[in-house]
Design a protein around this motif. Structure first.
Motif, PDB file in Angstrom:
ATOM      1  N   PHE A   1      39.311  31.420  39.577  1.00  0.00           N
ATOM      2  CA  PHE A   1      40.145  31.690  38.403  1.00  0.00           C
ATOM      3  C   PHE A   1      40.122  33.179  38.044  1.00  0.00           C
ATOM      4  O   PHE A   1      41.178  33.790  37.827  1.00  0.00           O
ATOM      5  N   ILE A   2      38.942  33.774  38.003  1.00  0.00           N
ATOM      6  CA  ILE A   2      38.824  35.201  37.672  1.00  0.00           C
ATOM      7  C   ILE A   2      39.474  36.055  38.765  1.00  0.00           C
ATOM      8  O   ILE A   2      40.151  37.056  38.488  1.00  0.00           O
ATOM      9  N   LYS A   3      39.309  35.648  40.005  1.00  0.00           N
ATOM     10  CA  LYS A   3      39.915  36.387  41.123  1.00  0.00           C
ATOM     11  C   LYS A   3      41.433  36.365  41.035  1.00  0.00           C
ATOM     12  O   LYS A   3      42.108  37.381  41.297  1.00  0.00           O
ATOM     13  N   THR A   4      42.004  35.223  40.641  1.00  0.00           N
ATOM     14  CA  THR A   4      43.461  35.082  40.551  1.00  0.00           C
ATOM     15  C   THR A   4      44.024  35.814  39.335  1.00  0.00           C
ATOM     16  O   THR A   4      45.019  36.539  39.439  1.00  0.00           O
ATOM     17  N   GLU A   5      43.389  35.647  38.200  1.00  0.00           N
ATOM     18  CA  GLU A   5      43.914  36.194  36.945  1.00  0.00           C
ATOM     19  C   GLU A   5      43.624  37.677  36.762  1.00  0.00           C
ATOM     20  O   GLU A   5      44.375  38.391  36.100  1.00  0.00           O
ATOM     21  N   GLN A   6      42.509  38.161  37.311  1.00  0.00           N
ATOM     22  CA  GLN A   6      42.102  39.565  37.210  1.00  0.00           C
ATOM     23  C   GLN A   6      42.156  40.095  35.771  1.00  0.00           C
ATOM     24  O   GLN A   6      42.842  41.076  35.481  1.00  0.00           O
ATOM     25  N   PRO A   7      41.408  39.484  34.859  1.00  0.00           N
ATOM     26  CA  PRO A   7      41.399  39.991  33.484  1.00  0.00           C
ATOM     27  C   PRO A   7      40.691  41.340  33.388  1.00  0.00           C
ATOM     28  O   PRO A   7      39.810  41.653  34.186  1.00  0.00           O
TER      29      PRO A   7
ATOM     30  N   LYS B   1      31.122  40.626  40.146  1.00  0.00           N
ATOM     31  CA  LYS B   1      31.565  40.722  41.537  1.00  0.00           C
ATOM     32  C   LYS B   1      33.034  41.110  41.658  1.00  0.00           C
ATOM     33  O   LYS B   1      33.430  41.756  42.636  1.00  0.00           O
ATOM     34  N   LEU B   2      33.844  40.724  40.666  1.00  0.00           N
ATOM     35  CA  LEU B   2      35.288  40.990  40.737  1.00  0.00           C
ATOM     36  C   LEU B   2      35.705  42.191  39.884  1.00  0.00           C
ATOM     37  O   LEU B   2      36.891  42.398  39.615  1.00  0.00           O
ATOM     38  N   GLU B   3      34.719  42.988  39.471  1.00  0.00           N
ATOM     39  CA  GLU B   3      34.963  44.281  38.810  1.00  0.00           C
ATOM     40  C   GLU B   3      35.758  44.171  37.513  1.00  0.00           C
ATOM     41  O   GLU B   3      36.665  44.970  37.242  1.00  0.00           O
ATOM     42  N   VAL B   4      35.430  43.182  36.689  1.00  0.00           N
ATOM     43  CA  VAL B   4      36.027  43.099  35.349  1.00  0.00           C
ATOM     44  C   VAL B   4      35.508  44.279  34.520  1.00  0.00           C
ATOM     45  O   VAL B   4      34.315  44.580  34.532  1.00  0.00           O
ATOM     46  N   GLN B   5      36.422  44.957  33.815  1.00  0.00           N
ATOM     47  CA  GLN B   5      36.054  46.189  33.099  1.00  0.00           C
ATOM     48  C   GLN B   5      35.012  45.979  32.009  1.00  0.00           C
ATOM     49  O   GLN B   5      34.067  46.751  31.877  1.00  0.00           O
ATOM     50  N   LYS B   6      35.211  44.934  31.209  1.00  0.00           N
ATOM     51  CA  LYS B   6      34.357  44.729  30.044  1.00  0.00           C
ATOM     52  C   LYS B   6      34.022  43.248  29.908  1.00  0.00           C
ATOM     53  O   LYS B   6      34.885  42.383  30.082  1.00  0.00           O
ATOM     54  N   PHE B   7      32.756  42.966  29.610  1.00  0.00           N
ATOM     55  CA  PHE B   7      32.308  41.595  29.387  1.00  0.00           C
ATOM     56  C   PHE B   7      31.563  41.548  28.056  1.00  0.00           C
ATOM     57  O   PHE B   7      30.625  42.321  27.833  1.00  0.00           O
ATOM     58  N   ILE B   8      31.992  40.622  27.180  1.00  0.00           N
ATOM     59  CA  ILE B   8      31.340  40.456  25.879  1.00  0.00           C
ATOM     60  C   ILE B   8      30.718  39.072  25.834  1.00  0.00           C
ATOM     61  O   ILE B   8      31.419  38.061  25.881  1.00  0.00           O
ATOM     62  N   PHE B   9      29.397  39.046  25.755  1.00  0.00           N
ATOM     63  CA  PHE B   9      28.633  37.799  25.763  1.00  0.00           C
ATOM     64  C   PHE B   9      28.217  37.456  24.336  1.00  0.00           C
ATOM     65  O   PHE B   9      27.604  38.274  23.649  1.00  0.00           O
ATOM     66  N   LEU B  10      28.551  36.244  23.898  1.00  0.00           N
ATOM     67  CA  LEU B  10      28.217  35.815  22.546  1.00  0.00           C
ATOM     68  C   LEU B  10      27.047  34.843  22.592  1.00  0.00           C
ATOM     69  O   LEU B  10      27.051  33.888  23.371  1.00  0.00           O
ATOM     70  N   GLY B  11      26.060  35.076  21.762  1.00  0.00           N
ATOM     71  CA  GLY B  11      24.864  34.244  21.745  1.00  0.00           C
ATOM     72  C   GLY B  11      24.551  33.716  20.367  1.00  0.00           C
ATOM     73  O   GLY B  11      25.442  33.255  19.647  1.00  0.00           O
ATOM     74  N   SER B  12      23.302  33.814  19.968  1.00  0.00           N
ATOM     75  CA  SER B  12      22.853  33.235  18.706  1.00  0.00           C
ATOM     76  C   SER B  12      21.548  33.887  18.277  1.00  0.00           C
ATOM     77  O   SER B  12      20.755  34.346  19.111  1.00  0.00           O
ATOM     78  N   SER B  13      21.302  33.888  16.982  1.00  0.00           N
ATOM     79  CA  SER B  13      20.062  34.450  16.457  1.00  0.00           C
ATOM     80  C   SER B  13      18.842  33.639  16.857  1.00  0.00           C
ATOM     81  O   SER B  13      17.706  34.108  16.717  1.00  0.00           O
ATOM     82  N   CYS B  14      19.048  32.418  17.395  1.00  0.00           N
ATOM     83  CA  CYS B  14      17.903  31.591  17.797  1.00  0.00           C
ATOM     84  C   CYS B  14      17.209  32.149  19.033  1.00  0.00           C
ATOM     85  O   CYS B  14      16.164  31.623  19.445  1.00  0.00           O
ATOM     86  N   ILE B  15      17.741  33.215  19.633  1.00  0.00           N
ATOM     87  CA  ILE B  15      17.067  33.838  20.774  1.00  0.00           C
ATOM     88  C   ILE B  15      15.771  34.520  20.356  1.00  0.00           C
ATOM     89  O   ILE B  15      14.910  34.784  21.195  1.00  0.00           O
ATOM     90  N   TYR B  16      15.615  34.787  19.062  1.00  0.00           N
ATOM     91  CA  TYR B  16      14.451  35.532  18.597  1.00  0.00           C
ATOM     92  C   TYR B  16      13.277  34.600  18.300  1.00  0.00           C
ATOM     93  O   TYR B  16      13.458  33.418  17.992  1.00  0.00           O
ATOM     94  N   PRO B  17      12.049  35.107  18.382  1.00  0.00           N
ATOM     95  CA  PRO B  17      10.872  34.269  18.144  1.00  0.00           C
ATOM     96  C   PRO B  17      10.868  33.625  16.756  1.00  0.00           C
ATOM     97  O   PRO B  17      11.405  34.173  15.797  1.00  0.00           O
ATOM     98  N   LYS B  18      10.221  32.451  16.680  1.00  0.00           N
ATOM     99  CA  LYS B  18      10.184  31.689  15.431  1.00  0.00           C
ATOM    100  C   LYS B  18       9.568  32.491  14.300  1.00  0.00           C
ATOM    101  O   LYS B  18      10.052  32.451  13.171  1.00  0.00           O
ATOM    102  N   PHE B  19       8.494  33.219  14.596  1.00  0.00           N
ATOM    103  CA  PHE B  19       7.793  33.945  13.541  1.00  0.00           C
ATOM    104  C   PHE B  19       7.930  35.460  13.703  1.00  0.00           C
ATOM    105  O   PHE B  19       7.019  36.214  13.365  1.00  0.00           O
ATOM    106  N   ALA B  20       9.059  35.892  14.208  1.00  0.00           N
ATOM    107  CA  ALA B  20       9.309  37.328  14.333  1.00  0.00           C
ATOM    108  C   ALA B  20       9.408  37.962  12.953  1.00  0.00           C
ATOM    109  O   ALA B  20       9.830  37.315  11.986  1.00  0.00           O
TER     110      ALA B  20
END
Length: 318
Positions: free
Chosen positions: A51-57, A97-116
């Motif tokens: 899909f990424i190869k075909t669409e080339q975003p 691998k397909l040289e997309v210019q920009k990638f924005i990854f969305l996550g969550s605050s739960c990645i941080y330690p419980k008692f940070a």
């Protein structure tokens, strides 16, 4: 980024993805693409690559994830770990691998330690143990953050991770088995009001503190990341202010008009005692939130009332 740049939003039908789509359209971006899960299975590596190869975003925004609250995370640990790893790894690897210019990854605050230490800073990642009730989802998202950081470090590509606090808003999931605390409360208080102001039972003690960000504000942060080359790999996205779960419940009770009792079931888990984000890095870069909590809850409740017969209800299978 040019207004006709091709932008692929993974998860464009979800609460966050649909808000990002609306925000980009309002900014004049005219070449947005999305695929439903029936059209493209993001868990399938070959499908994603082709899909990424075909669409080339030019840009990929990863707003696709298996999400849910404490109950769902506890009941379906394998799905929350494996499906999120599959989705994000397939997208990140294909983008690289397909040289997309920009990638924005969305996550969550739960990645941080419980008692940070509070408020949570980006550099406290991996410094201590996670909250057990959502560690499966958190471990997957941490892997995504580190993959983007590795690509950025090794190949100098514009891969950035945005970690939002608790999100809520229109198009949220209101299913009581799989939803997060705020939409679940809206539904519980509304239905109790409709049932003669019956008492509402809520999990825990009501003392934990949480931060909430209206989803349209999160979408504006994504647009900000599209329009700018951010100098670091990881940014918190939030309001920088929090409330107790008890205060949240009382606010939602007022908005919905429920006049019954609130019963706190202290036998149920509270989760992390506090999760407040330090949002100074993104604020210093030029972005800050707009929607206060009361206004956001009011907007969300109006949307719920208008769509309660067709609202998204997520069912998971083991």
């Amino acid at each position: 980024m040019k207004k006709d740049s091709k932008i692929y939003i993974a998860g464009h039908r979800g609460m966050v993805g649909s808000a990002v789509w609306r925000a980009l359209e309002s900014e004049g971006f005219s070449n947005l693409i999305g695929r439903t899960s029936s059209e493209l299975d993001l868990r399938n590596q070959n499908e994603v690559y082709e899909f990424i190869k075909t669409e080339q975003p030019d840009v990929i925004i990863d707003a696709a994830a298996r999400v849910g609250g404490i109950l769902a995370n506890n009941d379906y640990p394998y799905q929350f770990l494996m499906e999120n790893l599959q989705i994000q790894n397939n997208l990140i690897d294909a983008a690289h691998k397909l040289e997309v210019q920009k990638f924005i990854f969305l996550g969550s605050s739960c990645i941080y330690p419980k008692f940070a230490p509070q408020p949570l800073k980006e550099d406290c990642l991996l410094t201590d143990a996670l909250e057990p009730t959502n560690e499966w989802y958190a471990i997957a998202k941490i892997t995504g953050v580190k993959a983007c950081e590795a690509i950025r470090k090794q190949y100098q590509k514009d891969f950035v991770s945005l970690m939002p606090t608790n999100l809520y808003g229109t198009h949220d999931n209101f299913d009581l088995q799989t939803s997060h605390v705020l939409p679940a409360m809206i539904r519980k208080f509304h239905e109790a009001k409709e049932n003669g102001n019956a008492p509402v039972t809520l999990w825990g003690s009501g003392t934990p503190m949480r931060e909430f960000l209206y989803v349209d504000d999160m979408a504006e942060a994504v647009v900000f990341a599209v329009n700018n080359v951010l100098p670091e790999h990881l940014y918190n996205v939030g309001t920088g202010t929090d409330v107790t779960i008890k205060e949240l419940a009382e606010t939602i009770q007022r908005v919905t008009g429920h006049e019954g009792d609130i019963i706190w079931d202290s036998e149920k888990p509270d989760g992390t005692p506090r999760k407040l984000m330090d949002v100074s890095k993104l604020k210093s870069a030029g972005w800050s939130y707009k929607t206060e909590l009361l206004e956001g809850i009011e907007k969300t409740y109006v949307w719920f009332l208008e769509n309660q017969n067709t609202i998204k209800q997520v069912k998971l299978s083991k």
